[in-house]
Scaffold this motif. Structure first.
Motif, PDB file in Angstrom:
ATOM      1  N   LEU A  89      19.588  21.834  -1.034  1.00  0.00           N
ATOM      2  CA  LEU A  89      19.752  21.804  -2.492  1.00  0.00           C
ATOM      3  C   LEU A  89      21.023  22.551  -2.865  1.00  0.00           C
ATOM      4  N   GLU A  90      21.757  22.022  -3.836  1.00  0.00           N
ATOM      5  CA  GLU A  90      22.873  22.766  -4.414  1.00  0.00           C
ATOM      6  C   GLU A  90      22.325  23.371  -5.705  1.00  0.00           C
ATOM      7  N   VAL A  91      22.424  24.680  -5.804  1.00  0.00           N
ATOM      8  CA  VAL A  91      21.896  25.370  -6.985  1.00  0.00           C
ATOM      9  C   VAL A  91      23.076  25.672  -7.905  1.00  0.00           C
ATOM     10  N   VAL A  92      23.046  25.097  -9.086  1.00  0.00           N
ATOM     11  CA  VAL A  92      24.150  25.271 -10.036  1.00  0.00           C
ATOM     12  C   VAL A  92      23.668  26.131 -11.201  1.00  0.00           C
ATOM     13  N   VAL A  93      24.480  27.120 -11.581  1.00  0.00           N
ATOM     14  CA  VAL A  93      24.187  27.918 -12.781  1.00  0.00           C
ATOM     15  C   VAL A  93      25.330  27.675 -13.762  1.00  0.00           C
ATOM     16  N   ARG A  94      24.961  27.422 -15.016  1.00  0.00           N
ATOM     17  CA  ARG A  94      25.976  27.140 -16.046  1.00  0.00           C
ATOM     18  C   ARG A  94      25.837  28.124 -17.205  1.00  0.00           C
ATOM     19  N   ASN A  95      26.984  28.668 -17.627  1.00  0.00           N
ATOM     20  CA  ASN A  95      27.029  29.539 -18.808  1.00  0.00           C
ATOM     21  C   ASN A  95      27.662  28.822 -19.999  1.00  0.00           C
ATOM     22  N   ALA A  98      30.365  22.180 -19.224  1.00  0.00           N
ATOM     23  CA  ALA A  98      31.573  21.611 -18.602  1.00  0.00           C
ATOM     24  C   ALA A  98      31.111  20.564 -17.585  1.00  0.00           C
ATOM     25  N   GLY A  99      32.062  19.875 -17.016  1.00  0.00           N
ATOM     26  CA  GLY A  99      31.793  18.976 -15.898  1.00  0.00           C
ATOM     27  C   GLY A  99      30.686  17.979 -16.139  1.00  0.00           C
ATOM     28  N   SER A 100      29.801  17.864 -15.158  1.00  0.00           N
ATOM     29  CA  SER A 100      28.781  16.805 -15.212  1.00  0.00           C
ATOM     30  C   SER A 100      27.773  17.031 -16.333  1.00  0.00           C
ATOM     31  N   MET A 101      27.558  18.302 -16.730  1.00  0.00           N
ATOM     32  CA  MET A 101      26.598  18.522 -17.825  1.00  0.00           C
ATOM     33  C   MET A 101      27.184  18.003 -19.147  1.00  0.00           C
ATOM     34  N   VAL A 174      32.430  29.983 -15.919  1.00  0.00           N
ATOM     35  CA  VAL A 174      31.853  28.861 -16.679  1.00  0.00           C
ATOM     36  C   VAL A 174      30.582  28.362 -15.992  1.00  0.00           C
ATOM     37  N   ASP A 175      30.700  28.103 -14.687  1.00  0.00           N
ATOM     38  CA  ASP A 175      29.543  27.667 -13.896  1.00  0.00           C
ATOM     39  C   ASP A 175      29.881  27.851 -12.414  1.00  0.00           C
ATOM     40  N   PHE A 176      28.901  27.680 -11.576  1.00  0.00           N
ATOM     41  CA  PHE A 176      29.151  27.766 -10.128  1.00  0.00           C
ATOM     42  C   PHE A 176      28.011  27.123  -9.377  1.00  0.00           C
ATOM     43  N   LYS A 177      28.268  26.878  -8.086  1.00  0.00           N
ATOM     44  CA  LYS A 177      27.262  26.284  -7.199  1.00  0.00           C
ATOM     45  C   LYS A 177      27.045  27.210  -6.016  1.00  0.00           C
ATOM     46  N   ILE A 178      25.801  27.440  -5.654  1.00  0.00           N
ATOM     47  CA  ILE A 178      25.525  28.182  -4.423  1.00  0.00           C
ATOM     48  C   ILE A 178      24.581  27.374  -3.531  1.00  0.00           C
ATOM     49  N   PRO A 199      36.701  29.741  -5.522  1.00  0.00           N
ATOM     50  CA  PRO A 199      37.095  28.880  -6.657  1.00  0.00           C
ATOM     51  C   PRO A 199      36.870  27.382  -6.381  1.00  0.00           C
ATOM     52  N   ASP A 200      36.521  27.030  -5.131  1.00  0.00           N
ATOM     53  CA  ASP A 200      36.115  25.645  -4.844  1.00  0.00           C
ATOM     54  C   ASP A 200      34.760  25.343  -5.466  1.00  0.00           C
ATOM     55  N   SER A 201      33.923  26.383  -5.577  1.00  0.00           N
ATOM     56  CA  SER A 201      32.535  26.148  -5.992  1.00  0.00           C
ATOM     57  C   SER A 201      32.200  26.792  -7.343  1.00  0.00           C
ATOM     58  N   CYS A 202      33.243  27.235  -8.060  1.00  0.00           N
ATOM     59  CA  CYS A 202      33.038  27.842  -9.388  1.00  0.00           C
ATOM     60  C   CYS A 202      33.954  27.152 -10.392  1.00  0.00           C
ATOM     61  N   ARG A 203      33.633  27.265 -11.673  1.00  0.00           N
ATOM     62  CA  ARG A 203      34.637  26.982 -12.712  1.00  0.00           C
ATOM     63  C   ARG A 203      35.045  28.312 -13.321  1.00  0.00           C
ATOM     64  N   LEU A 204      36.356  28.571 -13.299  1.00  0.00           N
ATOM     65  CA  LEU A 204      36.891  29.848 -13.761  1.00  0.00           C
ATOM     66  C   LEU A 204      37.973  29.565 -14.789  1.00  0.00           C
ATOM     67  N   PHE A 218      42.595  20.568  -8.875  1.00  0.00           N
ATOM     68  CA  PHE A 218      42.751  19.503  -7.878  1.00  0.00           C
ATOM     69  C   PHE A 218      42.032  18.229  -8.328  1.00  0.00           C
ATOM     70  N   ARG A 219      40.794  18.380  -8.820  1.00  0.00           N
ATOM     71  CA  ARG A 219      40.024  17.199  -9.246  1.00  0.00           C
ATOM     72  C   ARG A 219      40.804  16.368 -10.266  1.00  0.00           C
ATOM     73  N   HIS A 220      41.484  17.065 -11.200  1.00  0.00           N
ATOM     74  CA  HIS A 220      42.124  16.346 -12.320  1.00  0.00           C
ATOM     75  C   HIS A 220      43.647  16.487 -12.334  1.00  0.00           C
TER      76      HIS A 220
HETATM   77  P1  TMP Z   1      29.461  19.733 -11.950  1.00  0.00           P
HETATM   78  O1  TMP Z   1      29.726  20.066 -13.377  1.00  0.00           O
HETATM   79  O2  TMP Z   1      30.418  18.722 -11.378  1.00  0.00           O
HETATM   80  O3  TMP Z   1      28.023  19.357 -11.730  1.00  0.00           O
HETATM   81  O4  TMP Z   1      29.707  21.060 -11.098  1.00  0.00           O
HETATM   82  C1  TMP Z   1      29.007  22.260 -11.381  1.00  0.00           C
HETATM   83  C2  TMP Z   1      29.559  23.387 -10.520  1.00  0.00           C
HETATM   84  O5  TMP Z   1      29.300  23.143  -9.156  1.00  0.00           O
HETATM   85  C3  TMP Z   1      31.063  23.573 -10.628  1.00  0.00           C
HETATM   86  O6  TMP Z   1      31.348  24.963 -10.649  1.00  0.00           O
HETATM   87  C4  TMP Z   1      31.629  22.974  -9.380  1.00  0.00           C
HETATM   88  C5  TMP Z   1      30.504  23.115  -8.387  1.00  0.00           C
HETATM   89  N1  TMP Z   1      30.403  21.994  -7.466  1.00  0.00           N
HETATM   90  C6  TMP Z   1      30.499  22.226  -6.102  1.00  0.00           C
HETATM   91  O7  TMP Z   1      30.699  23.354  -5.661  1.00  0.00           O
HETATM   92  N2  TMP Z   1      30.360  21.173  -5.261  1.00  0.00           N
HETATM   93  C7  TMP Z   1      30.133  19.907  -5.682  1.00  0.00           C
HETATM   94  O8  TMP Z   1      30.010  18.997  -4.866  1.00  0.00           O
HETATM   95  C8  TMP Z   1      30.043  19.675  -7.096  1.00  0.00           C
HETATM   96  C9  TMP Z   1      29.801  18.301  -7.637  1.00  0.00           C
HETATM   97  C10 TMP Z   1      30.167  20.745  -7.934  1.00  0.00           C
END
Ligand code: TMP
Length: 253
Positions: A89-95, A98-101, A174-178, A199-204, A218-220
């Motif tokens: 599971l990828e656990v995402v926390v958002r404050n 942004a992004g997919s939300m 902003v948010d991050f994934k663990i 910073p690959d797995s966070c939004r800063l 990089f994404r955009h």
């Molecule tokens: P998301 O808005 O694209 O769902 O991303 C939420 C957060 O998770 C963001 O900080 C980027 C991180 N993320 C990853 O680390 N790996 C991934 O594959 C994706 C899609 C997002």
């Protein structure tokens, strides 16, 4: 790298068998991918920066009592970690939205959320890591309800720690994934923070200017990714400050 066995190669890291049983060497590559590896590039120096930054975050989290897999950094690109079984599971926390939300719920990017929101995504590249419910997680036995409680608590503690650390250097988390792993110790198992935080797995976002300092660059195609990661590392004191432009000695009158 012929000196040891490769266990797994992911998009940004390679795992090798560690020097002792129960240990793994995590090697940080310079590869950057986005949109499930549809977009790919090599960003020189990214692996070195993420190795240092993840060390900094994991060490800090360990010191405030969040259990992690981190043991020590070995060199510029490698760190020694405890072997654990990654929960899929990828656990995402958002404050802040942004992004997919923002896309999924039509909430403008930058809208502060009423409270931190925890989401789970099922780790499966062939499905594009879909958002899943806690009920699905329990029904399909990816984690049990007690694991889920612990995962949410851990994710929120990571959020508090990381938000504070970033706030101190003028950056909004902003948010991050663990990712969380099961560490087996004799008959017992406990959950530990695994993988990386970088910073690959966070939004800063810079607090003053809103400038993005994470992988969204990089994404955009928003600019130089390594410069942004260096800026984060410099502000946190992980990398030495850039020189102010003067190179030689200054003249003392
Ligand atoms: P998301 O808005 O694209 O769902 O991303 C939420 C957060 O998770 C963001 O900080 C980027 C991180 N993320 C990853 O680390 N790996 C991934 O594959 C994706 C899609 C997002």
């Amino acid at each position: 790298m012929a000196r040891r066995r490769m266990i797994y190669e992911g998009k940004a890291k390679i795992l090798y068998e560690g020097p002792e049983p129960g240990t793994i060497v995590q090697y940080f590559k310079d590869d950057a991918t986005a949109f499930n590896a549809e977009k790919k590039d090599v960003i020189e120096g990214k692996g070195v920066l993420n190795n240092r930054l993840s060390e900094h975050f994991m060490t800090g989290l360990n010191s405030v009592g969040v259990p992690t897999h981190f043991i020590k950094r070995l060199n510029m690109r490698e760190q020694l970690v405890k072997a654990c079984e990654i929960i899929p599971l990828e656990v995402v926390v958002r404050n802040i939205a942004a992004g997919s939300m923002s896309k999924r719920l039509g909430i403008a990017e930058g809208t502060p959320l009423p409270r931190p929101i925890v989401e789970f995504y099922y780790k499966d590249d062939s499905l594009g890591d879909p958002l899943v419910s806690e009920d699905q997680i329990v029904a399909f036995q990816w984690a049990n309800p007690q694991d889920l409680d612990e995962m949410v608590t851990m994710a929120l503690r990571v959020n508090d720690f990381m938000s504070g650390l970033m706030f101190g250097v003028g950056i909004k988390l902003v948010d991050f994934k663990i990712e969380i792993g099961r560490l087996f110790e004799g008959d017992f198992q406990r959950l530990v923070l695994a993988d990386e935080i970088s910073p690959d797995s966070c939004r800063l976002w810079d607090m003053e200017t809103g400038q993005k300092l994470d992988k969204d660059i990089f994404r955009h195609d928003l600019g130089n990714l390594a410069d942004a990661y260096t800026e984060v590392a410099t502000r946190l004191g992980v990398m030495p400050k850039k020189s102010s432009g003067t190179t030689g000695p200054t003249l003392v009158k």
